[in-house]
Design an enzyme around this catalytic site. Structure first.
Site, PDB file in Angstrom:
ATOM      1  N   LYS A 142       2.385   4.471   1.245  1.00  0.00           N
ATOM      2  CA  LYS A 142       2.574   5.032   2.593  1.00  0.00           C
ATOM      3  C   LYS A 142       2.567   6.552   2.474  1.00  0.00           C
ATOM      4  O   LYS A 142       3.500   7.152   1.943  1.00  0.00           O
ATOM      5  CB  LYS A 142       3.881   4.543   3.208  1.00  0.00           C
ATOM      6  CG  LYS A 142       4.030   4.936   4.677  1.00  0.00           C
ATOM      7  CD  LYS A 142       5.309   4.382   5.275  1.00  0.00           C
ATOM      8  CE  LYS A 142       5.341   4.568   6.786  1.00  0.00           C
ATOM      9  NZ  LYS A 142       5.095   5.953   7.212  1.00  0.00           N
ATOM     10  N   ARG A 171      -1.910  10.070  10.906  1.00  0.00           N
ATOM     11  CA  ARG A 171      -2.687   8.857  11.179  1.00  0.00           C
ATOM     12  C   ARG A 171      -3.910   9.226  12.013  1.00  0.00           C
ATOM     13  O   ARG A 171      -3.798   9.914  13.034  1.00  0.00           O
ATOM     14  CB  ARG A 171      -1.797   7.876  11.929  1.00  0.00           C
ATOM     15  CG  ARG A 171      -2.394   6.490  12.192  1.00  0.00           C
ATOM     16  CD  ARG A 171      -2.018   5.531  11.118  1.00  0.00           C
ATOM     17  NE  ARG A 171      -2.410   4.161  11.435  1.00  0.00           N
ATOM     18  CZ  ARG A 171      -1.584   3.233  11.923  1.00  0.00           C
ATOM     19  NH1 ARG A 171      -0.323   3.549  12.181  1.00  0.00           N
ATOM     20  NH2 ARG A 171      -2.009   1.997  12.135  1.00  0.00           N
ATOM     21  N   PHE A 192      -7.362   2.754   5.129  1.00  0.00           N
ATOM     22  CA  PHE A 192      -6.596   1.590   4.692  1.00  0.00           C
ATOM     23  C   PHE A 192      -6.860   0.343   5.521  1.00  0.00           C
ATOM     24  O   PHE A 192      -6.338  -0.725   5.208  1.00  0.00           O
ATOM     25  CB  PHE A 192      -5.094   1.901   4.668  1.00  0.00           C
ATOM     26  CG  PHE A 192      -4.532   2.407   5.967  1.00  0.00           C
ATOM     27  CD1 PHE A 192      -4.166   1.527   6.970  1.00  0.00           C
ATOM     28  CD2 PHE A 192      -4.363   3.765   6.176  1.00  0.00           C
ATOM     29  CE1 PHE A 192      -3.642   1.984   8.164  1.00  0.00           C
ATOM     30  CE2 PHE A 192      -3.838   4.240   7.372  1.00  0.00           C
ATOM     31  CZ  PHE A 192      -3.482   3.343   8.373  1.00  0.00           C
ATOM     32  N   GLU A 201      -5.538   7.800   7.007  1.00  0.00           N
ATOM     33  CA  GLU A 201      -4.534   8.853   6.947  1.00  0.00           C
ATOM     34  C   GLU A 201      -5.221  10.116   6.441  1.00  0.00           C
ATOM     35  O   GLU A 201      -5.929  10.086   5.430  1.00  0.00           O
ATOM     36  CB  GLU A 201      -3.406   8.452   5.990  1.00  0.00           C
ATOM     37  CG  GLU A 201      -2.139   9.236   6.158  1.00  0.00           C
ATOM     38  CD  GLU A 201      -1.193   8.653   7.206  1.00  0.00           C
ATOM     39  OE1 GLU A 201      -0.166   9.296   7.488  1.00  0.00           O
ATOM     40  OE2 GLU A 201      -1.489   7.574   7.751  1.00  0.00           O
ATOM     41  N   LYS A 256       7.335  -1.467   6.831  1.00  0.00           N
ATOM     42  CA  LYS A 256       7.397  -0.229   6.052  1.00  0.00           C
ATOM     43  C   LYS A 256       8.667  -0.217   5.215  1.00  0.00           C
ATOM     44  O   LYS A 256       9.730  -0.622   5.671  1.00  0.00           O
ATOM     45  CB  LYS A 256       7.324   0.999   6.958  1.00  0.00           C
ATOM     46  CG  LYS A 256       8.342   1.053   8.073  1.00  0.00           C
ATOM     47  CD  LYS A 256       8.057   2.224   9.004  1.00  0.00           C
ATOM     48  CE  LYS A 256       8.992   2.208  10.212  1.00  0.00           C
ATOM     49  NZ  LYS A 256       8.687   3.270  11.184  1.00  0.00           N
ATOM     50  N   GLU A 278       0.842  -1.194   0.000  1.00  0.00           N
ATOM     51  CA  GLU A 278       0.000   0.000   0.000  1.00  0.00           C
ATOM     52  C   GLU A 278       0.877   1.244   0.000  1.00  0.00           C
ATOM     53  O   GLU A 278       1.970   1.245   0.577  1.00  0.00           O
ATOM     54  CB  GLU A 278      -0.900   0.040   1.237  1.00  0.00           C
ATOM     55  CG  GLU A 278      -1.897  -1.096   1.320  1.00  0.00           C
ATOM     56  CD  GLU A 278      -2.655  -1.115   2.626  1.00  0.00           C
ATOM     57  OE1 GLU A 278      -3.643  -1.859   2.713  1.00  0.00           O
ATOM     58  OE2 GLU A 278      -2.246  -0.389   3.572  1.00  0.00           O
TER      59      GLU A 278
END
Length: 520
Positions: free
Chosen positions: A215, A220, A300, A264, A378, A213
């Site tokens: 980032k 957040r 997400f 986000e 990540k 996905e």
């Protein structure tokens, strides 16, 4: 329980390297607190040893702690009394509030012994770094209550409030944990990610297939909806609903009754590229800024939908529900693949669009709220700079007696000097701490030390050094800052290595840093 009991435990834990030893020391303190049958006492003790105030912000920072009275000779303060003072300070408002807060602080510190003053100062300034964070603390609570640690961690995850869980389980045992369930309207700690070196590393660690996905470098948020009521929380569980009407509107537009979503919020330019993070962050202080800087929201993950908890469902199932409910305009870009080349292209396209990198998620991973789970990784590029050390701060806890937090500067060709960009104590091994303590004491500039220390670099908090040592620093980005003279600061800076092969004249310039700031 006396404040000195907590302060001493903090010192002890900070000096320990063993997780088991830390757990045992904290558990002993909590067991003693539990015998007083005071739920607030237990909750406050857990919060303080985690470096947090139950009152959150009370308007006290370094400026208010610069001039303090001499410490008391003997300990008399109780945890309950100090907690009450913090609440009183936090409630002060209106004309004369600054003087009133200063008076309360002075009165509190005058009654505190030396070890208590140190503990309170570090607690109030957010510098209580003794290692007793959520993982260790949860284990200590479990040990003190004689219940399985997994049960405590699960309850803390669902409650988003370990101090409350500690108070309940020490009073009511294992049965008390049953009341901590996922509830719409009560935020939980977000799941966090570990780091992968690249997409190939991520695929290997996740079993060959991953959900990739985009980032985003936004803020957040956790969205809770029950009927027409929507609440929005930050990753630190602060309620920011009133400041983010766009997020509320996006949640209300979904065809559901109840919902908990991970998302986000980000400020985008007209061309769809992201603004700097600070532009997004500015909206969290001013709801009125919407007219000049709207936010976009991208969901997400889903934790709950219409009575069904999804925490324990695999990523693949949660994503399927997300796609059915949330329109593409409010979802992050995603690629499910086992092809390393395809994943690399996705990463490069995401970076080209101005985003941070990608998240790689195991299709089978549950949502581990409040934990840095192995199922999320990540992947983002690491930037490095060669900077010069301008000063170093003496450490605390396990780093007592070691020079730890280094002040970083970039070379300014226009003046021949250096421009400070921030500080870091991250990335340092024990061997590095030993080396740099000796090195920076050699470089200490007596003329630059405060006169109050007698020009002695060992007497005081910060040691000014001659700008001769180059250090290679990794960082995630550059943000604007009013704290430093260059108007910029490094984000998430950490030490990679010291560069004895480079002279200060070879360090990176402030113009190089400004290019990162302007172009990313």
């Amino acid at each position: 329980m006396l404040l000195v009991d907590v302060a001493t435990a903090s010192v002890d834990v900070g000096a320990m390297s063993s997780r088991l030893a830390k757990t045992a020391r904290i558990a002993d303190l909590l067991s003693r607190a539990g015998t007083e049958q005071d739920a607030r006492l237990v909750a406050v003790t857990v919060a303080w040893l985690s470096g947090e105030l139950p009152q959150r912000q009370i308007g006290v920072g370094w400026a208010a702690l610069r001039s303090l009275p001499a410490p008391a000779a003997a300990p008399t303060l109780t945890v309950t009394a100090v907690d009450a003072v913090f609440s009183e300070i936090g409630a002060v408002a209106g004309k004369g509030s600054q003087a009133r807060r200063a008076g309360l602080i002075a009165e509190l510190f005058a009654a505190a012994t030396d070890v208590e003053q140190t503990f309170l100062r570090r607690l109030l300034t957010g510098e209580l770094r003794q290692g007793a964070l959520i993982g260790v603390m949860a284990d200590a609570v479990a040990k003190a209550a004689d219940v399985p640690a997994a049960r405590v961690r699960r309850a803390a995850m669902l409650a988003g409030d370990l101090p409350a869980v500690a108070a309940a389980v020490l009073a009511g045992g294992d049965a008390a944990l049953a009341r901590f369930t996922l509830q719409v309207g009560r935020p939980v700690g977000p799941m966090l990610a570990q780091t992968a070196t690249g997409v190939a590393d991520a695929l290997d660690r996740l079993g060959g297939t991953a959900v990739f996905e985009a980032k985003l470098d936004g803020a957040r948020v956790q969205i809770h909806r029950r009927g027409s009521d929507v609440s929005v929380y930050t990753r630190s569980l602060d309620d920011v609903t009133a400041r983010l009407p766009e997020v509320v509107e996006a949640a209300l537009a979904l065809p559901v009754t109840d919902l908990i979503a991970d998302a986000e919020a980000i400020a985008l330019r007209p061309d769809g590229r992201p603004h700097r993070f600070q532009v997004t962050a500015s909206r969290f202080g001013r709801a009125a800024a919407r007219a000049t800087q709207p936010l976009s929201v991208f969901m997400f993950d889903l934790l709950h939908v219409d009575g069904a908890d999804l925490l324990d469902q695999p990523t693949s199932d949660r994503v399927r529900v997300l796609d059915d409910l949330v329109p593409a305009a409010h979802r992050v870009d995603r690629l499910v693949t086992d092809d390393g080349a395809a994943a690399q292209r996705f990463l490069e396209a995401t970076l080209a669009a101005g985003h941070e990198g990608v998240m790689a998620k195991s299709p089978n991973a549950p949502y581990e709220a409040g934990r840095r789970g192995a199922g999320w990784l990540k992947v983002k590029p690491v930037h490095t700079l060669d900077l010069v050390v301008l000063a170093v701060e003496w450490g605390s806890g396990r780093r007592t007696g070691k020079l730890s937090n280094i002040h970083l500067g970039a070379r300014d060709p226009a003046t021949g000097g250096f421009v400070m960009l921030g500080k870091t104590f991250k990335g340092m091994t024990d061997a590095m701490l030993d080396w740099q303590t000796a090195r920076f004491l050699e470089l200490a500039d007596p003329a630059a030390q405060p006169a109050t220390s007698g020009r002695d670099p060992t007497d005081g908090h910060t040691v000014k050094v001659r700008p001769e040592q180059v250090v290679e620093i990794a960082f995630d980005g550059v943000q604007g800052s009013t704290r430093y003279p260059g108007g910029m600061a490094l984000r998430f800076a950490r030490v990679l290595r010291y560069r004895d092969d480079k002279s200060p004249a070879e360090a990176d310039t402030v113009d190089t840093v400004r290019a990162f700031y302007e172009h990313g």
